[in-house]
Write a protein that holds these residues in place. Sequence first.
Motif, PDB file in Angstrom:
ATOM      1  N   UNK A  35       0.796  -1.224   0.000  1.00  0.00           N
ATOM      2  CA  UNK A  35       0.000   0.000   0.000  1.00  0.00           C
ATOM      3  C   UNK A  35       0.827   1.271   0.000  1.00  0.00           C
ATOM      4  N   UNK A  36       2.048   1.181  -0.521  1.00  0.00           N
ATOM      5  CA  UNK A  36       3.000   2.291  -0.519  1.00  0.00           C
ATOM      6  C   UNK A  36       3.082   2.886  -1.925  1.00  0.00           C
ATOM      7  N   UNK A  37       3.139   4.204  -2.008  1.00  0.00           N
ATOM      8  CA  UNK A  37       3.411   4.858  -3.285  1.00  0.00           C
ATOM      9  C   UNK A  37       4.920   4.973  -3.407  1.00  0.00           C
ATOM     10  N   UNK A  38       5.498   4.244  -4.340  1.00  0.00           N
ATOM     11  CA  UNK A  38       6.948   4.238  -4.524  1.00  0.00           C
ATOM     12  C   UNK A  38       7.290   4.640  -5.953  1.00  0.00           C
ATOM     13  N   UNK A  39       8.347   5.397  -6.084  1.00  0.00           N
ATOM     14  CA  UNK A  39       8.895   5.740  -7.387  1.00  0.00           C
ATOM     15  C   UNK A  39      10.165   4.902  -7.525  1.00  0.00           C
ATOM     16  N   UNK A  40      10.190   4.068  -8.553  1.00  0.00           N
ATOM     17  CA  UNK A  40      11.275   3.110  -8.723  1.00  0.00           C
ATOM     18  C   UNK A  40      11.900   3.331 -10.093  1.00  0.00           C
ATOM     19  N   UNK A  41      13.207   3.599 -10.088  1.00  0.00           N
ATOM     20  CA  UNK A  41      13.912   3.866 -11.332  1.00  0.00           C
ATOM     21  C   UNK A  41      15.180   3.040 -11.410  1.00  0.00           C
ATOM     22  N   UNK A  42      15.456   2.516 -12.587  1.00  0.00           N
ATOM     23  CA  UNK A  42      16.685   1.766 -12.827  1.00  0.00           C
ATOM     24  C   UNK A  42      17.715   2.729 -13.394  1.00  0.00           C
ATOM     25  N   UNK A  43      18.913   2.692 -12.810  1.00  0.00           N
ATOM     26  CA  UNK A  43      20.028   3.511 -13.281  1.00  0.00           C
ATOM     27  C   UNK A  43      21.279   2.626 -13.285  1.00  0.00           C
ATOM     28  N   UNK A  44      21.610   2.076 -14.436  1.00  0.00           N
ATOM     29  CA  UNK A  44      22.769   1.192 -14.529  1.00  0.00           C
ATOM     30  C   UNK A  44      22.548  -0.085 -13.749  1.00  0.00           C
ATOM     31  N   UNK A  45      23.439  -0.360 -12.780  1.00  0.00           N
ATOM     32  CA  UNK A  45      23.322  -1.562 -11.970  1.00  0.00           C
ATOM     33  C   UNK A  45      22.591  -1.287 -10.655  1.00  0.00           C
ATOM     34  N   UNK A  46      21.870  -0.162 -10.616  1.00  0.00           N
ATOM     35  CA  UNK A  46      21.178   0.237  -9.394  1.00  0.00           C
ATOM     36  C   UNK A  46      19.688   0.432  -9.625  1.00  0.00           C
ATOM     37  N   UNK A  47      18.958   0.242  -8.545  1.00  0.00           N
ATOM     38  CA  UNK A  47      17.545   0.590  -8.536  1.00  0.00           C
ATOM     39  C   UNK A  47      17.380   1.668  -7.460  1.00  0.00           C
ATOM     40  N   UNK A  48      16.852   2.807  -7.860  1.00  0.00           N
ATOM     41  CA  UNK A  48      16.591   3.900  -6.927  1.00  0.00           C
ATOM     42  C   UNK A  48      15.135   3.814  -6.510  1.00  0.00           C
ATOM     43  N   UNK A  49      14.880   3.799  -5.207  1.00  0.00           N
ATOM     44  CA  UNK A  49      13.526   3.701  -4.682  1.00  0.00           C
ATOM     45  C   UNK A  49      13.278   4.893  -3.774  1.00  0.00           C
ATOM     46  N   UNK A  50      12.244   5.650  -4.080  1.00  0.00           N
ATOM     47  CA  UNK A  50      11.809   6.716  -3.172  1.00  0.00           C
ATOM     48  C   UNK A  50      10.340   6.473  -2.848  1.00  0.00           C
ATOM     49  N   UNK A  51       9.949   6.879  -1.650  1.00  0.00           N
ATOM     50  CA  UNK A  51       8.593   6.622  -1.178  1.00  0.00           C
ATOM     51  C   UNK A  51       7.959   7.941  -0.753  1.00  0.00           C
ATOM     52  N   UNK A  52       7.223   8.594  -1.675  1.00  0.00           N
ATOM     53  CA  UNK A  52       6.557   9.846  -1.311  1.00  0.00           C
ATOM     54  C   UNK A  52       5.427   9.654  -0.292  1.00  0.00           C
ATOM     55  N   UNK A  53       4.724   8.505  -0.358  1.00  0.00           N
ATOM     56  CA  UNK A  53       3.617   8.240   0.574  1.00  0.00           C
ATOM     57  C   UNK A  53       3.694   6.804   1.081  1.00  0.00           C
ATOM     58  N   UNK A  54       3.782   6.653   2.407  1.00  0.00           N
ATOM     59  CA  UNK A  54       3.840   5.303   2.968  1.00  0.00           C
ATOM     60  C   UNK A  54       2.455   4.717   3.194  1.00  0.00           C
ATOM     61  N   UNK A  55       1.443   5.549   3.226  1.00  0.00           N
ATOM     62  CA  UNK A  55       0.065   5.064   3.421  1.00  0.00           C
ATOM     63  C   UNK A  55      -0.788   5.509   2.238  1.00  0.00           C
ATOM     64  N   UNK A  56      -0.379   5.107   1.048  1.00  0.00           N
ATOM     65  CA  UNK A  56      -1.056   5.524  -0.176  1.00  0.00           C
ATOM     66  C   UNK A  56      -2.386   4.808  -0.361  1.00  0.00           C
ATOM     67  N   UNK A  57      -2.401   3.519  -0.072  1.00  0.00           N
ATOM     68  CA  UNK A  57      -3.627   2.734  -0.188  1.00  0.00           C
ATOM     69  C   UNK A  57      -3.634   1.693   0.932  1.00  0.00           C
ATOM     70  N   UNK A  58      -4.710   0.957   1.010  1.00  0.00           N
ATOM     71  CA  UNK A  58      -4.845  -0.031   2.079  1.00  0.00           C
ATOM     72  C   UNK A  58      -3.845  -1.177   1.946  1.00  0.00           C
ATOM     73  N   UNK A  59      -3.420  -1.491   0.768  1.00  0.00           N
ATOM     74  CA  UNK A  59      -2.534  -2.636   0.579  1.00  0.00           C
ATOM     75  C   UNK A  59      -3.336  -3.925   0.592  1.00  0.00           C
ATOM     76  N   UNK A  60      -2.673  -4.989   0.240  1.00  0.00           N
ATOM     77  CA  UNK A  60      -3.343  -6.300   0.214  1.00  0.00           C
ATOM     78  C   UNK A  60      -3.235  -6.961   1.575  1.00  0.00           C
ATOM     79  N   UNK A  61      -4.279  -7.645   1.990  1.00  0.00           N
ATOM     80  CA  UNK A  61      -4.204  -8.331   3.282  1.00  0.00           C
ATOM     81  C   UNK A  61      -3.147  -9.438   3.266  1.00  0.00           C
ATOM     82  N   UNK A  62      -2.503  -9.603   4.411  1.00  0.00           N
ATOM     83  CA  UNK A  62      -1.527 -10.667   4.568  1.00  0.00           C
ATOM     84  C   UNK A  62      -1.509 -11.100   6.020  1.00  0.00           C
TER      85      UNK A  62
END
Length: 188
Positions: A151-178
Amino acid sequence: MHGLINRAIEEFTRATYGDALWTAAATAAGADPRGFAMMRHYDTALTGKMMRELARRLSRSPRELAEDIGAWIAGVPSIRRLLRFSGSSFDAFVAALPEMQGRALMVVRGFQLPALSVSATAEGWTIVADAEPIWIHALSGMLRAMADDYGVLAVIEVAGDQVQVSVPLTAFSEGRPFSISDPLLGVA
């Protein structure tokens, strides 16, 4: 390449695009159109041929296809469950990514995933993978799917051998039950 990887490509293709596309692409790549054995090892070049052939037939790049496969794999119920055991939040999940290589070996002997390292940044994380670019893109797809799962809003970008992850909103949606307890598996 471990047969589980090739089988995942096969299962993704069959489930998403149908048996006819799988059969045509496998035949053109020189693979057995009946499919891959999960516990066998295959020449890595064959995996590359499969990805290129599928991508060509879908008018996509192999990297885009790998990202789709990564997202699909994260949605397979048994894999999703294993991934969710990595942390109760997306933050914990990302922090535990370096453990994925060892966890995969505990589940399937001989199943070697690339080593990952995670470092925190002001915006989120940088994940570095000791892997081919195709793996990096599959990882980015898996991260996108897991961000949605948590349920997190994440911006995920690939740059070479790296993945950049930023999280503007940690409570964007309810998420899936687990739940750790799953009545279907007999776990309480």
